[in-house]
Enzyme design. Sequence first.
Site, short mmCIF file in Angstrom:
data_model
loop_
_atom_site.label_atom_id
_atom_site.label_comp_id
_atom_site.label_asym_id
_atom_site.label_seq_id
_atom_site.Cartn_x
_atom_site.Cartn_y
_atom_site.Cartn_z
CG ASN A 1 -1.91 1.11 1.20
OD1 ASN A 1 -1.54 2.27 1.29
ND2 ASN A 1 -3.19 0.77 1.10
CB CYS B 1 -11.04 -2.80 -0.57
SG CYS B 1 -10.06 -2.11 -1.94
CG HIS C 1 -6.01 0.13 -2.42
ND1 HIS C 1 -7.23 -0.35 -1.98
CD2 HIS C 1 -6.11 1.48 -2.36
CE1 HIS C 1 -8.02 0.66 -1.66
NE2 HIS C 1 -7.36 1.78 -1.89
CB CYS D 1 -7.90 -4.83 -4.37
SG CYS D 1 -7.01 -3.31 -3.97
CD GLU E 1 -4.92 -5.80 -2.09
OE1 GLU E 1 -5.32 -6.40 -1.08
OE2 GLU E 1 -4.84 -4.56 -2.13
#
Length: 153
Positions: free
Chosen positions: A43, A81, A54, A84, A56
């Site tokens: 992140n 989330c 983020h 992602c 990912e």
Amino acid sequence: MMKSDEKFMRAAILEAKEGLAEGGVPIGAVLVEEGSIIGRGRNRRVQDSDQLMHAEIDCLRDARLTGGYMGTTLYSTMMPCYLCAGAAVQFGIKRVVAGEAESAPEARKFMESHGIEVENLDLAECKELLAEFILSYPGLWDQFLAECNPEIF
């Protein structure tokens, strides 16, 4: 937990710790294809002043440029989330392995509804890393959550 899951989650945890050392939110991810890491990320919301960075997403940006990641596994220290999860669906990721799911459990059903196998390893280390961060930087965590859909959190 499979031995390979442990190995790759360790790599994601390392990314999370490196992000924390840089002053960021401690969430890390790696993308694996045929037993090899092809992308790493953490992140970088704080470091890059970019709410879309983020772990990912950073990981997918780091992976080789292709038409998708069919058959890959995404390891993340935290359940992805919706942003992602959408990327995982978009790029054909077949499996997502999360270190913990208490912080953001909502997108799991979304990924599963799109055929992604999702596994929560429920690791104390991942929970503790995030909990320590939240205690140390509550304002930053609140800011992070405020960027998400307020109806979700």
